[in-house]
Design an enzyme around this catalytic site. Structure first.
Site, mmCIF file in Angstrom:
data_model
loop_
_atom_site.group_PDB
_atom_site.id
_atom_site.type_symbol
_atom_site.label_atom_id
_atom_site.label_comp_id
_atom_site.label_asym_id
_atom_site.label_seq_id
_atom_site.Cartn_x
_atom_site.Cartn_y
_atom_site.Cartn_z
ATOM 1 N N HIS A 32 -3.780 5.868 3.460
ATOM 2 C CA HIS A 32 -4.440 4.661 2.966
ATOM 3 C C HIS A 32 -3.787 3.394 3.503
ATOM 4 O O HIS A 32 -4.462 2.456 3.942
ATOM 5 C CB HIS A 32 -4.410 4.679 1.437
ATOM 6 C CG HIS A 32 -5.295 3.689 0.769
ATOM 7 N ND1 HIS A 32 -4.895 2.407 0.491
ATOM 8 C CD2 HIS A 32 -6.563 3.796 0.298
ATOM 9 C CE1 HIS A 32 -5.879 1.763 -0.119
ATOM 10 N NE2 HIS A 32 -6.903 2.584 -0.246
ATOM 11 N N SER A 38 -11.151 -0.876 -0.786
ATOM 12 C CA SER A 38 -9.858 -0.874 -0.082
ATOM 13 C C SER A 38 -10.030 -1.230 1.384
ATOM 14 O O SER A 38 -9.158 -1.848 1.995
ATOM 15 C CB SER A 38 -9.204 0.508 -0.181
ATOM 16 O OG SER A 38 -8.636 0.723 -1.437
ATOM 17 N N ASP A 91 0.845 -1.194 0.000
ATOM 18 C CA ASP A 91 0.000 0.000 0.000
ATOM 19 C C ASP A 91 0.882 1.246 0.000
ATOM 20 O O ASP A 91 1.971 1.234 -0.576
ATOM 21 C CB ASP A 91 -0.942 -0.037 1.217
ATOM 22 C CG ASP A 91 -2.293 0.569 0.924
ATOM 23 O OD1 ASP A 91 -2.343 1.766 0.600
ATOM 24 O OD2 ASP A 91 -3.308 -0.141 1.028
#
Length: 649
Positions: free
Chosen positions: A279, A607, A188
């Site tokens: 994220h 996600s 990520d």
């Protein structure tokens, strides 16, 4: 039906009633721990040799550029045909590297990075002539341009029987033991090591059951009898000591990135494993965050990852560009992703979470990234991958390779607030920003009446008139890619006291931080809200919680923007996504600069769904360490609950 159930043939099933971190359907987890698919002997997955793909050459030949060159494993194919036992991974890796150099030398090419563990290939910057020469070489299976992918960004755990007496964690020895002995690799945007979700004791240099330092390596004896050996790479605002007995590895891969086009620390990007967007920290904490308290806007929640005792290894493959207001300059290059997969497998992770993707390319049945994940699966690594946020249309599914578990996003009960217009007329929606102190009121105003006509419909920046907006509860319409946060910024700029974001279609309501208290109302209230605001001089009162008799949305509904099957193009015979998990308003960790206070945020999308499944896999492997990726996937899909329509059916 858009936003309700997957399109026919998608095979998506809802695993979890969506909500905050750590929420999983107890029946599914219990079935995984006790059902025969998990308890059975590991399933052997034979490696697949990649034959040359049918590619129609461009009339002018391949262009110059950066490519991933994949080779045919001829020796492996012949070995399997005659039934001879495969050579060891180290021998095969050496043979692959030798073959790669022979092919590259023949074309006058310099290899940038070699991949020999999960696939047989390399990356290189090629001239048009070199690309043509490699394409014509029979030892080359495929020549793939380096592709850019992007990140695919309620009730308590007790209600779902994760925590509490007799819950899943209790059956596994408590939250402190759930996922013990397992390492989850997170591919990520990096990680914020100071966040309480990743709290852990300092690493010692003494060998033992807990992770320890062995020179520059971090060693962890896993439940399956193997060793994880990772590294904590120092870099910008990231030290080798930032790793711990929880965060056992942190690496960064700049392959395929023009560093001149990267953002810098001023916009929250760092040339190191430090998270540049939030994220990566968010997905890592969903999968395996330690129990902690997260505060988002006016709400505080007790949160924990699905597998709180699992270890985390961060592989940064996604990078932010210089424009913090846009994701168009952010990038996750295929070469960086493959390098991260290769390293994660070499390090010894048990599970990979991949909340990244792009729709399949036309005519490409198997990408280089897909092949790398095949190598990971053959090595016994379970891969959870985001399906993408291309719904409600069908055919936009990312990560369609059969050997990964592709995860759709579901929506359910969120924190709520009520917009009350009279004792008998009230409309509940989603919110985390209504003050804990009580209610607030103001004249209800439709944005076009107090702003620049059509530009004000969705409260575009600079569209509202402060003289008319001051003190008002402003109704803005939310459509397409409209940002509720941006709407709230405009209402705050013009002096409004609250925002009512009114959905114009069946998209799910959202929660998140905002500049003024905000309530997101579902589309079913659109007509009555607009009619009420246009008549007389109504006063709106924003109340915390659902103070009406209206029920909350049915848990287990597929998000309208979650990608769904059937897969199209070269992957048309593959039913995807495989399963669904919480993907709406998930509270979790986010990014911070070194020395800044750790933060949390509510995010939505597939996600957020994928790491729930990665965490479930870790729970299984903590109990049954030798369960194969195929057996875990089978148990998930075969024990999942059916999806719901928005009406609860």
């Amino acid at each position: 039906m858009a936003g309700a159930t997957p399109a026919p043939g998608s095979a998506a099933r809802v695993v979890v009633a969506p909500g905050r971190i750590g929420r999983t359907t107890a029946a599914v987890v219990v079935a995984l721990i006790g059902a025969s698919p998990v308890a059975a002997a590991p399933v052997s997955v034979a490696p697949v040799s990649i034959a040359p793909l049918a590619v129609t050459p461009d009339a002018a030949g391949p262009a110059a550029g950066r490519y991933i060159v994949r080779l045919v494993d001829v020796a492996e194919t012949e070995t399997r045909r005659i039934g001879v036992e495969r050579s060891s991974p180290s021998v095969r890796a050496g043979e692959r590297r030798a073959r790669q150099h022979a092919v590259a030398d023949a074309a006058g090419v310099g290899i940038e990075r070699s991949f020999s563990l999960t696939m047989n290939g390399f990356t290189a910057e090629l001239s048009a002539a070199q690309a043509a020469a490699l394409r014509a070489d029979p030892r080359v299976a495929d020549l793939e341009p380096d592709r850019i992918s992007h990140v695919q960004a309620a009730p308590s755990a007790e209600a779902l029987n994760l925590s509490g007496y007799g819950g899943v964690w209790d059956r596994l020895g408590g939250a402190s033991a759930a996922g013990e002995g397992v390492v989850i690799g997170v591919l990520d945007s990096g990680i914020a090591p100071e966040n309480p979700s990743f709290a852990g004791d300092a690493l010692s240099s003494s060998p033992g059951d807990e992770p320890y330092r062995d020179g520059d390596e971090i060693v962890y004896r896993k439940a399956d009898g193997g060793e994880f050996r990772g590294r904590c790479e120092a870099g910008e605002q990231f030290d080798a000591d930032d790793c711990s007995q929880t965060l056992v590895g942190a690496r960064a891969f700049l392959d395929g990135i023009d560093t001149a086009e990267l953002g810098d620390a001023d916009v929250g990007e760092y040339r190191s494993p430090r998270d540049g967007s939030g994220h990566g920290s968010h997905t890592a904490a969903i999968a395996a965050g330690r129990p902690t308290t997260a505060r988002v806007a006016e709400q505080s929640q007790q949160i924990a990852g699905v597998a709180p005792a699992a270890k985390i290894a961060a592989y940064k493959v996604c990078w932010s560009g210089p424009d913090p207001s846009s994701t168009g300059d952010d990038a996750c290059p295929s070469s960086a992703i493959i390098a991260g997969v290769e390293q994660a497998v070499a390090d010894g992770v048990n599970v990979i979470n991949y909340s990244v993707g792009a729709p399949p390319e036309k005519g490409v049945a198997l990408s280089a990234v897909d092949e790398a994940f095949l190598g990971a699966s053959n090595a016994g690594v379970f891969v959870a991958a985001a399906a993408g946020n291309g719904g409600p249309r069908s055919g936009g599914v990312s990560n369609t390779a059969p050997w990964v578990t592709t995860v759709a996003a579901s929506v359910g009960e969120l924190d709520q607030a009520t917009v009350r217009l009279s004792p008998t007329q009230a409309m509940p929606g989603s919110s985390v920003s209504v003050p804990e102190s009580g209610t607030l009121s103001g004249p209800l105003q439709l944005a076009p009446f107090i702003g620049d006509g059509k530009r004000a419909i969705n409260c575009a920046p600079g569209s509202l008139r402060p003289d008319d907006t001051d003190g008002a509860v402003v109704v803005c319409e939310r459509r397409g890619s409209d940002s509720i946060e941006a709407m709230a910024d405009e209402v705050a700029r013009a002096g409004g006291v609250a925002l009512v974001a009114l959905n114009v279609d069946e998209r799910p309501t959202e929660v998140g931080e905002s500049a003024v208290p905000t309530v997101n109302l579902p589309v079913r209230y659109r007509t009555s809200m607009k009619r009420a605001a246009a008549q007389g001089d109504p006063v709106a009162t924003i109340e915390r919680g659902n103070t009406t008799s209206m029920p909350a949305p049915a848990p287990g509904t597929i998000r309208s923007d979650s990608s769904r099957g059937p897969a199209q193009g070269a992957a048309a015979d593959v039913l995807k996504p495989d399963v669904a998990a919480p993907g709406t308003g998930i509270f979790s960790a986010t990014a911070n600069a070194s020395g800044e206070r750790p933060a949390a945020a509510a995010m939505s999308g597939t996600s957020m769904a994928a790491p729930h499944i990665a965490g479930l896999a870790a729970l299984v492997l903590g109990r049954e360490p030798r369960t194969s990726p195929a057996a875990i996937k089978s148990a998930l899909v075969s024990t999942a609950d059916p999806a719901h329509r928005p009406d609860g059916d």
